[in-house]
Motif scaffolding. Structure first.
Motif, PDB file in Angstrom:
ATOM      1  N   LEU A 133      -3.150 -15.731  -3.749  1.00  6.70           N
ATOM      2  CA  LEU A 133      -2.096 -14.722  -3.755  1.00  6.70           C
ATOM      3  C   LEU A 133      -2.641 -13.332  -4.063  1.00  6.70           C
ATOM      4  CD1 LEU A 133       0.786 -16.686  -5.534  1.00  6.70           C
ATOM      5  CD2 LEU A 133       0.642 -16.018  -3.120  1.00  6.70           C
ATOM      6  N   ASP A 137      -2.107 -10.014  -1.810  1.00  7.47           N
ATOM      7  CA  ASP A 137      -1.634  -8.731  -2.335  1.00  7.47           C
ATOM      8  C   ASP A 137      -2.542  -7.585  -1.911  1.00  7.47           C
ATOM      9  OD1 ASP A 137       0.519  -9.920  -3.553  1.00  7.47           O
ATOM     10  OD2 ASP A 137      -0.435 -10.111  -5.514  1.00  7.47           O
ATOM     11  N   SER A 266      -2.080 -19.784   5.001  1.00  6.40           N
ATOM     12  CA  SER A 266      -1.590 -19.297   3.712  1.00  6.40           C
ATOM     13  C   SER A 266      -0.065 -19.285   3.689  1.00  6.40           C
ATOM     14  CB  SER A 266      -2.132 -17.894   3.441  1.00  6.40           C
ATOM     15  OG  SER A 266      -3.545 -17.877   3.460  1.00  6.40           O
ATOM     16  N   HIS A 270       1.741 -21.561   0.888  1.00  4.70           N
ATOM     17  CA  HIS A 270       2.504 -20.890  -0.159  1.00  4.70           C
ATOM     18  C   HIS A 270       3.990 -21.264  -0.096  1.00  4.70           C
ATOM     19  CE1 HIS A 270      -0.895 -17.662  -0.276  1.00  4.70           C
ATOM     20  NE2 HIS A 270      -1.243 -18.814  -0.824  1.00  4.70           N
TER      21      HIS A 270
END
Length: 315
Positions: A133, A137, A266, A270
């Motif tokens: 994560l 970001d 991803s 996620h």
């Protein structure tokens, strides 16, 4: 009148026993294109694998479908093994051969399928790599210099992670395929299958800024119906976006070599980690078979361990 045992090659009706393997291959590929509606890349993969098979057995003077038997199949895979082709490649070629000879049986070209007793080679399953994560970001950080190109790049990365679409689907989105009012994409995926994929309000804001500030500077006085454009007003290519993603990752201090497919992985990882159900993720990814989506359930082992330690009486 064309007899029932005749088939068409081009505009001409020819008895099936008079045409050879390459001609039947072309008919098979036409079947996959028209009847099965498979994607172009899939068709070309079938073509490449089956042409290799035909060329190998042609050295044994085998040119007709009826002459192919189990020993020719084994000869072909021995050839692949001697050339040090991977087990994964062999498994893909075996699948292509199974489909081809099943088609020949269904069409009445042959009566016996020479692959019925052959087992698929055992191959390892590579778990897809997902970004942390913190790395996501970094990728989604707004560019300090909001030039039209930087805004476009930032928006494309945002949208890729927000929706998990394939890179080919991303660069092929038409303007009318992006609905900012309802926050969803209309994607034409593999096999020309259409699906709706939602995205969040933050991503919608990025797209809106791109549409207002960046895209007009790229399209100028030209006409282009695609959502994402190059600085020359042409449709973005998948290779160029791949370069953009890698350049962005390096500029943000991400050391590993990332790809658009890693963002797709991803997205799925996620979502499932956050509690999304498998069927919904399958629909958003555009997987025809849920077993393809299930691979993501094996990834988040740390989370499973923490759950076990927290709730098991002896954890």
């Amino acid at each position: 009148m064309v007899k029932s045992q005749d088939i068409f090659v081009g505009k001409h009706a020819i008895h099936h026993k008079t045409i050879d393997l390459p001609a039947h291959l072309e008919l098979f590929l036409q079947h996959l294109t028209v009847q099965r509606r498979l994607a172009h890349n899939t068709i070309e993969a079938y073509r490449s694998d089956l042409q290799l098979f035909i060329s190998v057995i042609a050295e044994q003077h085998v040119t007709s479908c009826a002459a192919v038997d189990k020993k020719h199949i084994q000869l072909f895979f021995a050839h692949c093994h001697n050339k040090k082709h991977s087990a994964r490649s062999s498994a893909r070629r075996l699948a292509a051969l199974r489909a081809f000879f099943a088609y020949l049986v269904a069409q009445g070209i042959i009566t016996t399928n020479p692959l019925l007793e052959l087992d698929s080679p055992k191959i390892g399953r590579n778990l897809p790599k997902a970004l942390h994560l913190e790395e996501i970001d970094l990728l989604l950080t707004r560019p300090l210099l909001p030039t039209p190109i930087n805004i476009r790049n930032w928006t494309m990365i945002h949208l890729l992670y927000a929706t998990g679409v394939r890179v080919t689907e991303l660069v092929s989105i038409p303007l009318k395929g992006c609905n900012l009012a309802t926050c969803h994409l209309r994607i034409l995926g593999k096999g020309n299958k259409e699906r709706l994929v939602p995205f969040d309000a933050k991503t919608a804001a990025c797209i809106r800024e791109y549409m207002e500030r960046a895209r007009p500077a790229m399209v100028k006085n030209r006409t282009n119906t695609m959502l994402f454009l190059s600085n020359r007003g042409r449709a973005m290519t998948r290779n160029r976006f791949w370069q953009i993603l890698r350049e962005t990752a390096r500029a943000r201090g991400i050391k590993q070599d990332i790809s658009p497919h890693m963002l797709r992985h991803s997205f799925a990882t996620h979502l499932l980690s956050g509690g999304a159900d498998l069927r919904s993720v399958q629909m958003m990814l555009g997987h025809a078979d849920i077993t393809t989506t299930q691979i993501y359930t094996h990834i988040d082992t740390d989370r499973l361990k923490s759950i076990h330690q927290r709730f098991h009486p002896r954890g």
